[in-house]
Scaffold this motif. Structure first.
Motif, PDB file in Angstrom:
ATOM      1  N   VAL B  20       1.071  -1.177  -0.019  1.00  0.00           N
ATOM      2  CA  VAL B  20       0.074  -0.035   0.010  1.00  0.00           C
ATOM      3  C   VAL B  20       0.846   1.392   0.063  1.00  0.00           C
ATOM      4  O   VAL B  20       0.681   2.122  -0.786  1.00  0.00           O
ATOM      5  CB  VAL B  20      -0.816  -0.113   1.102  1.00  0.00           C
ATOM      6  CG1 VAL B  20      -1.743   1.193   1.213  1.00  0.00           C
ATOM      7  CG2 VAL B  20      -1.872  -1.273   1.027  1.00  0.00           C
ATOM      8  N   SER B  21       2.024   1.108   0.893  1.00  0.00           N
ATOM      9  CA  SER B  21       2.723   2.393   0.939  1.00  0.00           C
ATOM     10  C   SER B  21       4.126   2.244   0.306  1.00  0.00           C
ATOM     11  O   SER B  21       4.585   1.051   0.275  1.00  0.00           O
ATOM     12  CB  SER B  21       2.935   2.807   2.352  1.00  0.00           C
ATOM     13  OG  SER B  21       3.595   1.901   2.892  1.00  0.00           O
ATOM     14  N   PHE B  22       4.785   3.133  -0.327  1.00  0.00           N
ATOM     15  CA  PHE B  22       6.008   3.117  -0.996  1.00  0.00           C
ATOM     16  C   PHE B  22       6.888   4.033  -0.259  1.00  0.00           C
ATOM     17  O   PHE B  22       7.163   5.246  -0.491  1.00  0.00           O
ATOM     18  CB  PHE B  22       5.813   3.447  -2.400  1.00  0.00           C
ATOM     19  CG  PHE B  22       4.656   3.035  -3.239  1.00  0.00           C
ATOM     20  CD1 PHE B  22       4.994   1.699  -3.887  1.00  0.00           C
ATOM     21  CD2 PHE B  22       3.328   3.305  -3.212  1.00  0.00           C
ATOM     22  CE1 PHE B  22       4.128   1.024  -4.550  1.00  0.00           C
ATOM     23  CE2 PHE B  22       2.546   2.863  -3.878  1.00  0.00           C
ATOM     24  CZ  PHE B  22       2.702   1.540  -4.495  1.00  0.00           C
ATOM     25  N   SER B  23       7.430   3.185   0.644  1.00  0.00           N
ATOM     26  CA  SER B  23       8.503   4.113   1.413  1.00  0.00           C
ATOM     27  C   SER B  23       9.957   3.497   0.860  1.00  0.00           C
ATOM     28  O   SER B  23      10.100   2.862   0.026  1.00  0.00           O
ATOM     29  CB  SER B  23       8.420   3.658   2.880  1.00  0.00           C
ATOM     30  OG  SER B  23       8.116   2.318   3.029  1.00  0.00           O
ATOM     31  N   LEU B 853      -0.685  13.472  -5.695  1.00  0.00           N
ATOM     32  CA  LEU B 853       0.697  14.099  -5.272  1.00  0.00           C
ATOM     33  C   LEU B 853       0.291  15.488  -4.405  1.00  0.00           C
ATOM     34  O   LEU B 853      -0.302  16.355  -4.827  1.00  0.00           O
ATOM     35  CB  LEU B 853       1.911  14.405  -6.081  1.00  0.00           C
ATOM     36  CG  LEU B 853       2.227  13.338  -6.697  1.00  0.00           C
ATOM     37  CD1 LEU B 853       3.268  13.720  -7.771  1.00  0.00           C
ATOM     38  CD2 LEU B 853       3.151  12.098  -5.709  1.00  0.00           C
ATOM     39  N   ILE B 854      -0.044  15.220  -3.198  1.00  0.00           N
ATOM     40  CA  ILE B 854      -0.592  16.364  -2.294  1.00  0.00           C
ATOM     41  C   ILE B 854       0.347  17.260  -1.755  1.00  0.00           C
ATOM     42  O   ILE B 854       1.219  16.822  -0.773  1.00  0.00           O
ATOM     43  CB  ILE B 854      -1.605  15.860  -1.449  1.00  0.00           C
ATOM     44  CG1 ILE B 854      -2.764  14.886  -2.345  1.00  0.00           C
ATOM     45  CG2 ILE B 854      -2.466  16.747  -0.620  1.00  0.00           C
ATOM     46  CD1 ILE B 854      -3.777  13.950  -1.446  1.00  0.00           C
ATOM     47  N   GLY B 855       0.488  18.217  -1.794  1.00  0.00           N
ATOM     48  CA  GLY B 855       1.309  19.255  -1.078  1.00  0.00           C
ATOM     49  C   GLY B 855       0.701  20.007  -0.043  1.00  0.00           C
ATOM     50  O   GLY B 855      -0.364  20.560   0.016  1.00  0.00           O
ATOM     51  N   THR B 856       1.250  19.208   1.069  1.00  0.00           N
ATOM     52  CA  THR B 856       0.528  19.496   2.401  1.00  0.00           C
ATOM     53  C   THR B 856       0.873  20.685   3.092  1.00  0.00           C
ATOM     54  O   THR B 856       1.820  21.425   2.617  1.00  0.00           O
ATOM     55  CB  THR B 856       0.619  18.495   3.570  1.00  0.00           C
ATOM     56  OG1 THR B 856       2.091  18.647   3.579  1.00  0.00           O
ATOM     57  CG2 THR B 856       0.230  17.053   3.028  1.00  0.00           C
ATOM     58  N   ILE B 857      -0.037  21.371   4.049  1.00  0.00           N
ATOM     59  CA  ILE B 857       0.357  22.526   4.611  1.00  0.00           C
ATOM     60  C   ILE B 857       1.499  22.500   5.231  1.00  0.00           C
ATOM     61  O   ILE B 857       2.296  23.689   5.516  1.00  0.00           O
ATOM     62  CB  ILE B 857      -0.721  22.999   5.530  1.00  0.00           C
ATOM     63  CG1 ILE B 857      -0.538  24.311   5.831  1.00  0.00           C
ATOM     64  CG2 ILE B 857      -0.678  22.062   6.914  1.00  0.00           C
ATOM     65  CD1 ILE B 857      -1.189  25.403   4.891  1.00  0.00           C
ATOM     66  N   LEU B 862       2.779  14.463  -0.346  1.00  0.00           N
ATOM     67  CA  LEU B 862       2.101  13.126   0.327  1.00  0.00           C
ATOM     68  C   LEU B 862       1.762  12.364  -1.188  1.00  0.00           C
ATOM     69  O   LEU B 862       0.953  12.958  -1.870  1.00  0.00           O
ATOM     70  CB  LEU B 862       0.915  13.153   1.143  1.00  0.00           C
ATOM     71  CG  LEU B 862       0.286  11.993   1.790  1.00  0.00           C
ATOM     72  CD1 LEU B 862       1.164  11.354   2.855  1.00  0.00           C
ATOM     73  CD2 LEU B 862      -1.269  12.393   2.025  1.00  0.00           C
ATOM     74  N   ALA B 863       2.225  11.187  -1.320  1.00  0.00           N
ATOM     75  CA  ALA B 863       1.713  10.338  -2.476  1.00  0.00           C
ATOM     76  C   ALA B 863       0.564   9.582  -1.834  1.00  0.00           C
ATOM     77  O   ALA B 863       0.456   8.609  -0.914  1.00  0.00           O
ATOM     78  CB  ALA B 863       2.897   9.545  -3.059  1.00  0.00           C
ATOM     79  N   LEU B 864      -0.452   9.579  -2.680  1.00  0.00           N
ATOM     80  CA  LEU B 864      -1.927   8.797  -2.261  1.00  0.00           C
ATOM     81  C   LEU B 864      -2.126   8.305  -3.605  1.00  0.00           C
ATOM     82  O   LEU B 864      -2.426   8.821  -4.604  1.00  0.00           O
ATOM     83  CB  LEU B 864      -2.940  10.097  -1.684  1.00  0.00           C
ATOM     84  CG  LEU B 864      -4.175   9.239  -1.396  1.00  0.00           C
ATOM     85  CD1 LEU B 864      -3.843   8.631  -0.005  1.00  0.00           C
ATOM     86  CD2 LEU B 864      -5.326  10.306  -1.256  1.00  0.00           C
ATOM     87  N   ASP B 865      -2.413   6.815  -3.484  1.00  0.00           N
ATOM     88  CA  ASP B 865      -2.851   6.071  -4.635  1.00  0.00           C
ATOM     89  C   ASP B 865      -4.284   6.594  -4.900  1.00  0.00           C
ATOM     90  O   ASP B 865      -5.296   7.031  -4.353  1.00  0.00           O
ATOM     91  CB  ASP B 865      -3.131   4.803  -4.132  1.00  0.00           C
ATOM     92  CG  ASP B 865      -1.724   3.661  -4.726  1.00  0.00           C
ATOM     93  OD1 ASP B 865      -0.722   4.567  -4.733  1.00  0.00           O
ATOM     94  OD2 ASP B 865      -1.885   2.795  -4.801  1.00  0.00           O
ATOM     95  N   LEU B 938       9.392   8.629  -9.267  1.00  0.00           N
ATOM     96  CA  LEU B 938       8.342   8.014  -8.497  1.00  0.00           C
ATOM     97  C   LEU B 938       7.867   6.650  -9.495  1.00  0.00           C
ATOM     98  O   LEU B 938       7.973   6.706 -10.509  1.00  0.00           O
ATOM     99  CB  LEU B 938       7.006   8.723  -8.063  1.00  0.00           C
ATOM    100  CG  LEU B 938       6.956   9.577  -7.005  1.00  0.00           C
ATOM    101  CD1 LEU B 938       5.603   9.839  -6.937  1.00  0.00           C
ATOM    102  CD2 LEU B 938       7.455   8.775  -5.669  1.00  0.00           C
ATOM    103  N   ALA B 939       7.728   5.626  -8.675  1.00  0.00           N
ATOM    104  CA  ALA B 939       6.984   4.381  -9.432  1.00  0.00           C
ATOM    105  C   ALA B 939       5.849   4.187  -8.771  1.00  0.00           C
ATOM    106  O   ALA B 939       5.910   3.409  -7.934  1.00  0.00           O
ATOM    107  CB  ALA B 939       8.168   3.280  -9.535  1.00  0.00           C
ATOM    108  N   PRO B 940       4.703   4.669  -9.355  1.00  0.00           N
ATOM    109  CA  PRO B 940       3.522   4.474  -8.379  1.00  0.00           C
ATOM    110  C   PRO B 940       3.173   2.805  -8.153  1.00  0.00           C
ATOM    111  O   PRO B 940       2.517   2.485  -7.495  1.00  0.00           O
ATOM    112  CB  PRO B 940       2.350   5.115  -9.565  1.00  0.00           C
ATOM    113  CG  PRO B 940       3.243   6.188 -10.093  1.00  0.00           C
ATOM    114  CD  PRO B 940       4.600   5.492 -10.518  1.00  0.00           C
ATOM    115  N   SER B 941       3.425   2.090  -9.172  1.00  0.00           N
ATOM    116  CA  SER B 941       3.087   0.572  -9.225  1.00  0.00           C
ATOM    117  C   SER B 941       4.461  -0.099  -8.994  1.00  0.00           C
ATOM    118  O   SER B 941       4.380  -1.241  -9.440  1.00  0.00           O
ATOM    119  CB  SER B 941       2.247   0.241 -10.226  1.00  0.00           C
ATOM    120  OG  SER B 941       1.099   0.889 -10.543  1.00  0.00           O
ATOM    121  N   LYS B 942       5.486   0.559  -8.305  1.00  0.00           N
ATOM    122  CA  LYS B 942       6.733  -0.285  -8.368  1.00  0.00           C
ATOM    123  C   LYS B 942       7.398  -0.337  -9.669  1.00  0.00           C
ATOM    124  O   LYS B 942       6.683  -0.155 -10.638  1.00  0.00           O
ATOM    125  CB  LYS B 942       6.580  -1.501  -7.337  1.00  0.00           C
ATOM    126  CG  LYS B 942       6.112  -1.327  -6.232  1.00  0.00           C
ATOM    127  CD  LYS B 942       7.261  -1.971  -5.204  1.00  0.00           C
ATOM    128  CE  LYS B 942       7.531  -1.246  -3.913  1.00  0.00           C
ATOM    129  NZ  LYS B 942       8.453  -1.587  -3.224  1.00  0.00           N
TER     130      LYS B 942
END
Lengths: 180, 984
Positions: B20-23, B853-857, B862-865, B938-942
């Motif tokens: 789920v997460s790509f760390s 890709l969410i640029g947070t405050i 944050l990368a969100l699928d 980034l590789a969203p699906s690896k």
């Protein structure tokens, strides 16, 4: 006696020779028992050979039928395995399915070879062959059915449109907020 | 084929649902990503070099950054980025250990610890009205063991303790409308003089006791002409100010509380009188006045008499005066001559005494000098040495010392306004890969090291060696194209009008180019860059052409100012051509057509509703005329709440002889009711986005056809009351409405209203879906809504046989006039964070699943699928849906700490995220800009289509060798055994 002696000479006490093949009674020391006919089995040469061939043909036919029916067992086993494999796509189920497809196919390809040992003028091999074919086709059908239940057969519209690119658009537009 | 794809896709789904997460691991940081820290264009600088130890300079910038820089190397010791609305008005050092900043129009006073930048205290000052603000840190003023800082802002004068930030006293000037201009403190006196203007026509001097804040005396005098507001204080009892006509210099003396005016017309000083301007430098007993492009130094005599002592050309930058030894005061001036700049330090009293004269070769692309700050030091021979910090036109910051540039910082990159990508040149013949990989032995050694690392056998030195090797691995910073498309250039346009080409490998600047370098013509004095487009991207034919980018600029800030087009070669960074186009630039539309040299056609709209075609070639014209009927144009008028659609009408040959100019006619308008809706955001799909398929297959083998159109406009409106800050309205008063509008026909395809919700709306539009972020006033939470658009009219295409035989019209070109029937699916979720910007990953073929890709405050990304924002999510997905990767519905979107692609870094002042596909389908480039720059891959699906960097080739090689050896040995053994068997 001299034979016996000779045997004695090499250290044997006694021996009985069962390999007396002579048919002439006079050549033997002991008379045949009454009612014993030495020549009885090989009396009629042609008759015996025919009998022999019949038996062989029967045996061949029997064997051919056995071979023809052998896929059935296979089929049952495959069915069981498929049931065990479940309906989700993973390595095991795909392996089972492909072997279930491959076996009948290879068997169908080598029908002639399989039935070659039973080839005979007198043996009617058509029926066993047909049964064999039918059973293998059944196996194939089972494999395809399994493929379908796994969802790997392109039977849905979705399988044919999944890689269709989006259509071109005739009109083009651009714009937005004015630069400031 | 389709089956194979399905199998692949299913496997892919499995892989992606498993993770789920790509760390990343700690040792992977910095392998693919880089981060650059900037501060922005420097406004104020205060040197701190008195003490032994680290020499530093404290700067405040236009990006609202306060930072401490190492004077030796230019590195950032510490840095604080204040909010976007928290502009810094002044910076100074108090008590020799605190950095004091005044911000937010004089209402925020903060003290930072000088060595480490920790905040010591913060005081919010009362502010009643907006006014100019003033920070004054008196050096000798002491009041009861306390050192007051005097702050004027918002109509109040505050004295704040430097030690703990407590307000010692405050004086209210709001009633009178008094504007403080200067706070002066005569030496050895506890009384401070506060000089200001009342209604710009009356000079008032208050004498205030610095201990109590009581007014000791007050004098005022009306000046009949009125003041213009510009003021220069020349000594402790005199200031010079311009009158409202800007033609008379008025010296105001307020010695012992008596105000006296002394008028000197500019025409008395110089012959060619004109509008004068007082320049900011603070010089003692002297002021700098700019009159008709010349800078004059005017000395102020004892009785307020003025005399011109020197005059310089216009392009001279000056520093404030600086006390040097023996009660002398010096100042620095910098002027250009050809490609050199001349730095001069002179004494204020005696302009003929030049303490320092240096000339330094300067890069043309830094432009003119904007600001100079000087500092002195005592050389070993006890003479004065000077170092100068200069701010250039491209916002870069340089330190000059002993005739050389000691260090420079490219601060222009802190204000990137537009970004595009470009390819690198193709590798030339003769440069083989083997050369990069050194020798086979080195290669093998490296891989053995890696193997050791992966088998946990490596010693700490080995680990360090591996890390170093990875950092400079396989020419990641080479200047040629690579097979995977990992090496690229990001072309960034900055607010200063400078173009930078940044290498994706290590983030270095490959070339930079100032659009308005001084050699440019006089016609356009100061063009400002607006936006950036890919002009020419050669790939199939015209391979020998270099790619180029188009920079659209404007001569001045007004929207009707004439535009400037500039073409820049991407490989060399040289300007191919630059032209004043003679009409204004309101919008630029890249068209989906290219000519035979792969130059993209662009339409530029002006304020008169005409559009102009570029490039101006007959070939482009013929291409455009073929598609003339199919080109449309829309405008969004945010203030009036109107969206207008236009079509091309005819060539504007009647009005001008320009055959590349076309008139337009209005086709449709969408008018939003101004009393209930105000447009706050519009968005379209990225024009270069690639969509792999038009079909979306659901779990039960059903097909949904995506409504994929480039001519869709997402519009978000809020009630005018709710256009302000979050929480300024009640839920009943505010509503958010979103629209999907076809920009060809003006048809509203979808409308969705959210009652009790409020902006700001941050949205992303990709393929057939829009995801937008807004605030829900009822729930007091941020929400994210996804809207997916599907085409109903194509849904009948279900007959397998027709599809097998290709008897369908799914790929036939479609027109917006064919009245599409569409339906939407949408779902909303809570989101715990406030958002600055949203982007989406983009890949070469559009097959790889997408990530938001969410640029947070918190200035992180944050990368969100996309699977988390899928309208098909249900509370209890069936087994089949689970297998497909549908996540059970939750009321809020998860924020998994490991999926921050910025890991531990912050992209301070984050403003935008740009994604670009690599050649490898799985991979996408991500570039985020703000005050800082950040890049990662980034590789969203690896990376399903390539081996990872840490794949152990050595292990593979060893395994193969071992296997071959084993096969050979067993073969030999079996041969032998067979032979002995036969002999038996």
């Amino acid at each position: 006696m001299d034979k016996g002696k000779a045997v004695m000479g090499t250290g044997r006490r006694w021996a009985v020779d069962f390999s007396d093949q002579s048919t002439v009674p006079s050549s033997r020391d002991i008379l045949d028992p009454p009612g014993f006919s030495r020549a009885s089995p090989e009396q009629d040469d042609s008759a015996t050979s025919r009998q022999k061939k019949d038996a062989e043909a029967n045996w061949k036919l029997q064997k051919a039928w056995e071979v023809a029916q052998s896929p059935f067992k296979n089929l049952m086993m495959m069915g069981f395995m498929m049931w065990m494999a479940g309906n989700t796509v993973h390595l095991f189920s795909i392996g089972i399915t492909f072997s279930a497809l491959w076996q009948p196919l290879s068997a169908l390809q080598s029908v002639g070879k399989i039935f070659e040992p039973f080839k005979d003028n007198k043996v009617e091999l058509l029926m066993p062959k047909l049964v064999f074919l039918a059973l293998n086709l059944g196996g194939l059908a089972l494999g395809i059915w399994k493929l379908n239940t796994l969802g790997l057969l392109p039977t849905h519209a979705s399988d044919w449109v999944s890689s269709l690119p989006p259509p071109q658009e005739v009109e083009h537009s651009g714009g937005g907020f004015a630069f400031h | 084929m389709a089956m194979a794809i399905r199998v692949c896709l299913l496997l892919l789904v499995f892989l992606s649902s498993a993770i789920v997460s790509f760390s990343l691991y700690e040792d992977q940081v910095g392998l693919m990503d880089w981060h650059q820290r900037y501060i922005g264009k420097v406004k104020h600088a205060v040197f701190h070099t008195q003490k032994t130890g680290r020499k530093r300079v404290i700067v405040s910038t236009e990006e609202n950054v306060v930072a401490s820089l190492d004077l030796r190397h230019g590195e950032i010791f510490w840095r604080h980025v204040l909010g976007t609305k928290d502009a810094i008005d002044g910076v100074d050092i108090a008590l020799g250990k605190y950095v004091i900043t005044l911000s937010s129009q004089g209402s925020m006073l903060r003290a930072w610890n000088l060595p480490d930048g920790q905040m010591v205290w913060e005081t919010s000052l009362h502010s009643a009205q907006s006014s100019k603000s003033l920070l004054s840190v008196p050096i000798n003023l002491k009041a009861d063991k306390d050192y007051p800082i005097l702050v004027f802002g918002g109509g109040y004068l505050h004295a704040v303790s430097a030690i703990d930030g407590e307000v010692l006293w405050k004086k209210d000037f709001t009633a009178e409308g008094f504007e403080v201009q200067r706070v002066l403190q005569p030496p050895e006196s506890s009384v401070i003089y506060v000089l200001g203007f009342l209604h710009s026509s009356e000079a008032v001097v208050y004498q205030i006791d610095s201990k109590t804040g009581e007014v000791v005396a007050q004098k005022s005098m009306v000046f009949p002409g009125g003041f213009s507001g510009e003021i220069s204080s020349v000594s402790s009892d005199k200031v010079v100010v311009l009158d409202s006509t800007r033609s008379i210099l008025v010296t105001i003396g307020f010695l012992d509380g008596d105000i006296s005016f002394h008028k000197t017309p500019i025409s008395d000083l110089v012959e060619d009188s004109g509008n004068a301007e007082i320049l900011s430098p603070l010089l003692s007993d002297m002021l700098a006045v700019k009159v008709s492009k010349r800078t004059m130094f005017v000395r102020v005599g004892g009785e307020g008499k003025l005399e011109v002592v020197d005059s310089l050309s216009d392009e001279t930058a000056m520093s404030d005066s600086l006390p040097v030894a023996d009660d002398q005061v010096a100042f620095a001036s910098v002027h250009h001559e050809g490609s050199k700049i001349h730095l001069m330090v002179k004494l204020v009293d005696d302009l003929d005494t030049v303490l320092l004269r240096e000339s330094i070769q300067m890069d043309q692309h830094r432009g003119r000098v904007h600001k100079v700050f000087i500092n002195n030091y005592i050389k070993t021979d006890r003479s004065n040495g000077f170092r100068a910090l200069i701010v250039m036109e491209d916002h870069s910051l340089l330190l000059l010392q002993q005739g050389a540039i000691v260090w420079s910082r490219e601060e222009g990159l802190a204000s990137v306004t537009d970004v595009t990508t470009a390819e690198l040149p193709v590798e030339k013949d003769g440069v083989s890969v083997a050369k990069v990989e050194h020798t086979l032995v080195d290669w093998l050694k490296g891989h053995v090291l890696k193997l050791k690392g992966s088998l946990l056998l490596a010693s700490p030195e080995d680990v360090a060696a591996i890390q170093e090797m990875r950092m400079q691995s396989s020419g990641r910073s080479k200047l040629t194209r690579d097979h995977n498309g990992f090496r690229k250039l990001f072309i960034a346009l900055t607010r200063a009008g400078k173009l930078f080409a940044l290498h994706t490998g290590d983030g270095r600047i490959v070339w930079s180019m100032l659009l308005n370098s001084p050699s440019k013509s006089e016609a356009c004095e100061r063009p400002s860059g607006i936006s950036l487009y890919q002009w020419q991207v050669p790939h199939h034919h015209a391979m020998d052409e270099n790619p180029s980018v188009l920079v659209v600029g404007r001569c001045g800030s007004d929207s009707s100012a004439p535009g400037v087009l500039s073409l820049v070669d991407v490989y060399t960074g040289k300007e191919i051509s630059s032209s004043d186009i003679g009409h204004s630039v309101v919008q630029v539309m890249p068209l989906p057509f290219t000519d035979s040299t792969e130059q993209r056609l662009h339409l530029i709209a002006d304020t008169e509703g005409h559009v102009h075609l570029y490039p101006k070639t007959s070939e482009a014209l013929s291409i455009f005329q073929r598609e003339f009927q199919n080109v449309y144009w829309y405008t969004v008028e945010g203030d009036d709440g109107i969206i207008r659609g236009h079509a091309m009408k005819s060539s504007c040959a009647g009005e001008t002889a320009d055959e590349y100019c076309f008139t337009t006619r209005e086709l449709w308008t969408v008018v939003f009711p101004s009393e209930s809706e105000k447009i706050i955001s519009t968005l379209t799909r990225k024009p270069n986005e690639v969509v792999h398929t038009q079909a979306k297959v659901s779990t039960d083998q059903d097909v949904l056809y995506k409504y994929v159109s480039r001519n869709l406009l997402f519009v978000a409106t809020v009630s005018p009351k709710g256009a302000g800050e979050i929480g300024s309205v009640t839920p009943e008063e505010s509503a958010l409405v979103v629209y999907l509008i076809d920009t060809i026909t003006g048809r509203i395809l979808h409308r969705l209203s959210h009652q009790g919700c409020q902006g700001p709306v941050h949205a992303v539009f990709s393929e057939n879906w829009v995801v937008y972020h807004y605030f829900n006033l009822r729930a007091h939470k941020y929400e994210v809504t996804v809207v997916e658009i599907y085409d109903q009219s194509r849904a009948e295409n279900k007959n397998v046989w027709k599809l097998v035989l290709g008897k369908h019209n799914l790929t036939a070109p479609i027109s917006s006039y064919s009245r599409p029937e569409m339906f939407t699916k949408s779902q909303s979720y809570f989101f715990a964070q406030s958002v600055k910007t949203i982007a989406v990953t983009s890949t070469a073929k559009g097959i790889t699943s997408k990530q938001l890709l969410i640029g947070t405050i918190g200035d992180q990304i944050l990368a969100l699928d996309k699977r988390f924002v899928d309208p098909r999510r249900t509370l209890n997905p069936s087994q089949a849906e689970k297998e497909e990767g549908i996540i059970p519905l939750t009321d809020s979107l998860p924020i998994i700490p490991q999926s921050y692609i910025t890991h531990s870094l912050k992209v301070e002042g984050l403003r935008g995220i740009v994604t670009a596909p690599a050649k490898l389908e799985s991979t996408t480039h991500v570039f985020a800009y703000g005050v800082d720059l950040f890049y990662t891959r980034l590789a969203p699906s690896k990376t399903y289509d390539s081996l990872t960097d840490d794949f152990s080739y050595a292990l593979l090689l060893i395994t193969i060798v071992a296997l071959v050896a084993a096969i050979y040995i067993t073969w030999v053994i079996s041969e032998k055994r067979e032979l002995s068997e036969k002999w038996r």
